[in-house]
Design a protein around this motif. Sequence first.
Motif, PDB file in Angstrom:
ATOM      1  N   THR A 121      -7.282  -2.823  -3.474  1.00  0.00           N
ATOM      2  CA  THR A 121      -6.667  -2.071  -2.379  1.00  0.00           C
ATOM      3  C   THR A 121      -6.923  -2.734  -1.032  1.00  0.00           C
ATOM      4  N   ALA A 122      -6.121  -2.340  -0.053  1.00  0.00           N
ATOM      5  CA  ALA A 122      -6.335  -2.704   1.351  1.00  0.00           C
ATOM      6  C   ALA A 122      -6.057  -1.460   2.185  1.00  0.00           C
ATOM      7  N   THR A 123      -6.768  -1.311   3.286  1.00  0.00           N
ATOM      8  CA  THR A 123      -6.616  -0.129   4.137  1.00  0.00           C
ATOM      9  C   THR A 123      -6.096  -0.539   5.511  1.00  0.00           C
ATOM     10  N   MET A 124      -5.023   0.123   5.954  1.00  0.00           N
ATOM     11  CA  MET A 124      -4.441  -0.149   7.261  1.00  0.00           C
ATOM     12  C   MET A 124      -4.654   1.066   8.163  1.00  0.00           C
ATOM     13  N   THR A 125      -5.116   0.801   9.379  1.00  0.00           N
ATOM     14  CA  THR A 125      -5.352   1.861  10.358  1.00  0.00           C
ATOM     15  C   THR A 125      -4.535   1.567  11.613  1.00  0.00           C
ATOM     16  N   GLY A 126      -3.848   2.582  12.124  1.00  0.00           N
ATOM     17  CA  GLY A 126      -3.061   2.432  13.342  1.00  0.00           C
ATOM     18  C   GLY A 126      -3.179   3.672  14.199  1.00  0.00           C
ATOM     19  N   GLY A 127      -2.748   3.565  15.462  1.00  0.00           N
ATOM     20  CA  GLY A 127      -2.845   4.724  16.343  1.00  0.00           C
ATOM     21  C   GLY A 127      -2.044   4.551  17.614  1.00  0.00           C
ATOM     22  N   ASP A 128      -2.264   5.456  18.552  1.00  0.00           N
ATOM     23  CA  ASP A 128      -1.498   5.463  19.799  1.00  0.00           C
ATOM     24  C   ASP A 128      -1.949   4.329  20.723  1.00  0.00           C
ATOM     25  N   PRO A 129      -1.136   4.011  21.747  1.00  0.00           N
ATOM     26  CA  PRO A 129      -1.467   2.891  22.644  1.00  0.00           C
ATOM     27  C   PRO A 129      -2.779   3.062  23.389  1.00  0.00           C
ATOM     28  N   LEU A 130      -3.217   4.293  23.606  1.00  0.00           N
ATOM     29  CA  LEU A 130      -4.444   4.534  24.356  1.00  0.00           C
ATOM     30  C   LEU A 130      -5.687   4.515  23.470  1.00  0.00           C
ATOM     31  N   GLY A 131      -5.489   4.437  22.172  1.00  0.00           N
ATOM     32  CA  GLY A 131      -6.622   4.409  21.256  1.00  0.00           C
ATOM     33  C   GLY A 131      -7.350   5.727  21.146  1.00  0.00           C
ATOM     34  N   LEU A 132      -6.648   6.828  21.454  1.00  0.00           N
ATOM     35  CA  LEU A 132      -7.284   8.143  21.425  1.00  0.00           C
ATOM     36  C   LEU A 132      -7.335   8.733  20.020  1.00  0.00           C
ATOM     37  N   SER A 133      -6.426   8.313  19.169  1.00  0.00           N
ATOM     38  CA  SER A 133      -6.416   8.820  17.791  1.00  0.00           C
ATOM     39  C   SER A 133      -5.984   7.703  16.855  1.00  0.00           C
ATOM     40  N   SER A 134      -6.297   7.868  15.606  1.00  0.00           N
ATOM     41  CA  SER A 134      -5.917   6.861  14.610  1.00  0.00           C
ATOM     42  C   SER A 134      -5.700   7.533  13.264  1.00  0.00           C
ATOM     43  N   LYS A 135      -4.967   6.833  12.422  1.00  0.00           N
ATOM     44  CA  LYS A 135      -4.696   7.328  11.080  1.00  0.00           C
ATOM     45  C   LYS A 135      -4.713   6.143  10.126  1.00  0.00           C
ATOM     46  N   ALA A 136      -5.224   6.361   8.922  1.00  0.00           N
ATOM     47  CA  ALA A 136      -5.372   5.270   7.955  1.00  0.00           C
ATOM     48  C   ALA A 136      -4.480   5.502   6.740  1.00  0.00           C
ATOM     49  N   LYS A 137      -4.082   4.391   6.132  1.00  0.00           N
ATOM     50  CA  LYS A 137      -3.261   4.432   4.921  1.00  0.00           C
ATOM     51  C   LYS A 137      -3.758   3.351   3.972  1.00  0.00           C
ATOM     52  N   GLN A 138      -3.887   3.697   2.708  1.00  0.00           N
ATOM     53  CA  GLN A 138      -4.373   2.740   1.710  1.00  0.00           C
ATOM     54  C   GLN A 138      -3.208   2.206   0.887  1.00  0.00           C
ATOM     55  N   PHE A 139      -3.200   0.881   0.690  1.00  0.00           N
ATOM     56  CA  PHE A 139      -2.159   0.217  -0.097  1.00  0.00           C
ATOM     57  C   PHE A 139      -2.773  -0.320  -1.387  1.00  0.00           C
ATOM     58  N   THR A 140      -2.088  -0.084  -2.495  1.00  0.00           N
ATOM     59  CA  THR A 140      -2.541  -0.603  -3.790  1.00  0.00           C
ATOM     60  C   THR A 140      -2.046  -2.030  -3.965  1.00  0.00           C
ATOM     61  N   LEU A 141      -2.956  -2.936  -4.342  1.00  0.00           N
ATOM     62  CA  LEU A 141      -2.611  -4.354  -4.472  1.00  0.00           C
ATOM     63  C   LEU A 141      -2.509  -4.802  -5.930  1.00  0.00           C
ATOM     64  N   ASN A 142      -3.538  -4.473  -6.732  1.00  0.00           N
ATOM     65  CA  ASN A 142      -3.608  -4.929  -8.131  1.00  0.00           C
ATOM     66  C   ASN A 142      -3.387  -6.442  -8.230  1.00  0.00           C
ATOM     67  N   LEU A 143      -4.123  -7.176  -7.426  1.00  0.00           N
ATOM     68  CA  LEU A 143      -3.964  -8.626  -7.343  1.00  0.00           C
ATOM     69  C   LEU A 143      -5.057  -9.307  -8.165  1.00  0.00           C
ATOM     70  N   LYS A 144      -4.655 -10.244  -9.029  1.00  0.00           N
ATOM     71  CA  LYS A 144      -5.601 -10.927  -9.911  1.00  0.00           C
ATOM     72  C   LYS A 144      -5.637 -12.424  -9.584  1.00  0.00           C
ATOM     73  N   LEU A 145      -6.821 -12.996  -9.744  1.00  0.00           N
ATOM     74  CA  LEU A 145      -6.989 -14.441  -9.555  1.00  0.00           C
ATOM     75  C   LEU A 145      -8.005 -14.940 -10.572  1.00  0.00           C
ATOM     76  N   LEU A 146      -7.641 -16.010 -11.257  1.00  0.00           N
ATOM     77  CA  LEU A 146      -8.518 -16.611 -12.260  1.00  0.00           C
ATOM     78  C   LEU A 146      -8.974 -17.973 -11.747  1.00  0.00           C
ATOM     79  N   VAL A 147     -10.284 -18.124 -11.590  1.00  0.00           N
ATOM     80  CA  VAL A 147     -10.849 -19.387 -11.094  1.00  0.00           C
ATOM     81  C   VAL A 147     -11.591 -20.067 -12.239  1.00  0.00           C
ATOM     82  N   TYR A 148     -11.065 -21.219 -12.666  1.00  0.00           N
ATOM     83  CA  TYR A 148     -11.675 -21.968 -13.764  1.00  0.00           C
ATOM     84  C   TYR A 148     -12.911 -22.732 -13.272  1.00  0.00           C
TER      85      TYR A 148
END
Length: 375
Positions: A121-148
Motif C-alpha cells: 500500500t501507499a498513503t496519500m495525504t492532502g489538504g487546503d492551501p493554508l494547511g489547516l486540515s488534511s485528509k488521507a487516502k490509502q491506495f492498494t499496490l500489490n507490487l512484487k519484485l524478485l531479486v536474484y
Amino acid sequence: MLTWMIISILLISGLLILVYDQWGLKGIAYSRTFSKQRIFEHESLDMVEVISNAKLLPLPWLRLESSMPVALRFGEQDNLGVSEGNIYQNHVSLFHLRSYRQITRRHRLTCVRRGHYSLETATMTGGDPLGLSSKAKQFTLNLKLLVYPQILAIPELPLPNHSWLGNLAVRRWIVEDPFLIQGTRAFRSGDTLRSVNWKATARTGSLQVHQRGYTADHRLMICLNVESAESMWRTILEPERIELGIRYAVSVAAYALENGIETGMLCNGWVQGRERDSVRIGPSGHAGQQEWLLETMAGLILERTVSMVKLLEEEVELGTTDMDYLIISCHRGEKLQEVVRKLEQLGNGVEWMDIPELPGKPGQEAPPAHEGGNA
C-alpha cells in the motif's frame, strides 16, 4: 473594519477546509510500477509513479508515504525524504497537482540484497492551501519484485585444486550408463553387490560384475550448508557468510547448466512462501531449471531446518549413485566428512567449496525474511 477582516478570513478558511475536506482527494488516482519484475543483486531499476487529478479543484500540496524494504536503495532526488531502519525505510515525497493534470515520476532504485519483495500500500495525504486540515487516502499496490542472488564469475569462486569446474568447458564427462551392459569384469574395490553378475561368478569361480558402457551424461547436486559450525542449532550466526555461499551456489549452477550439465540443489534452509522444509531440487537440464534455482535461492530464509549431515544421509538411503556433489559449507565437521565417505562408497564424486570467514562482528543473527512493507 478589523473585525470584518477577521470574520472574512475565518469564513474563507472555513470554506476552504469544507471544500478540501469534501472534495480534495476525490478524482485522485495513483499507480506504481517497476520497470522490471525480476532483477539481480546490485542491479538498478526504475520505480514509476503516476498521479492524476481528474477534477477542477487543484491540490496545493500532497504528501505520499510508503514503507519499503531497506534493500531497495534510492538514488539522490529532490522532493524525496527517506528515513531508514534496519529492515524497512519510510519513503515520503511532497508535491502539488493542478486541475485535470497527470504527472509521472521516476525513482532510480538499486537492489542491494536478494529476496522476494512485496509493496502492498501507499498513503496519500492532502489538504487546503493554508494547511489547516488534511485528509488521507490509502491506495492498494500489490507490487512484487524478485531479486536474484548475484552470479559471480568462475575465477571469483574458491574452487578446489584440480576442480572439474575450472575445466568444464573443455572436459567431456564420462560416467557409467546403468542401462548399457557390455559384458563382465572382475570385482574391484568400490563396486556394489547389486552390480555382481552371479552367473559369471559361478562360471569363473571369482567375483564378477557387469561391465557397463559409458555415456556423456552427467549430474551435479550443489549442497549449500547454512550451518556455520557442526554444533549450530536453528539460528544463523553468520548471515553475510551464508549470503556469500548462496552466491557461490547460483554461480556454479549457472555455469554448469550453460555447459550442459544437469544440475540440482540441496539446502538445509527453507524458502519464503513454501512449506518449511529443506530444499531439494533434483538435477535437470531443462530450459527452466536455472530460473527455478535462482527463484528458490532468492527466497531462501536463513534458518536451519535440519543438519546437512541429515540431508546427505537421506541421499545415502536413497542409494544415489553416479552423482557429483559439491558441498558449499563454512565447515567440514567430522560427521559431515563421515557421510561424505558413504556417498563416495556408492560411486559418487564429492568436492568441497569452503565459504571463507568474513570480517565483522561474530554472533550476528540473520535478518528476518525478505518481505515487502505496507504504508
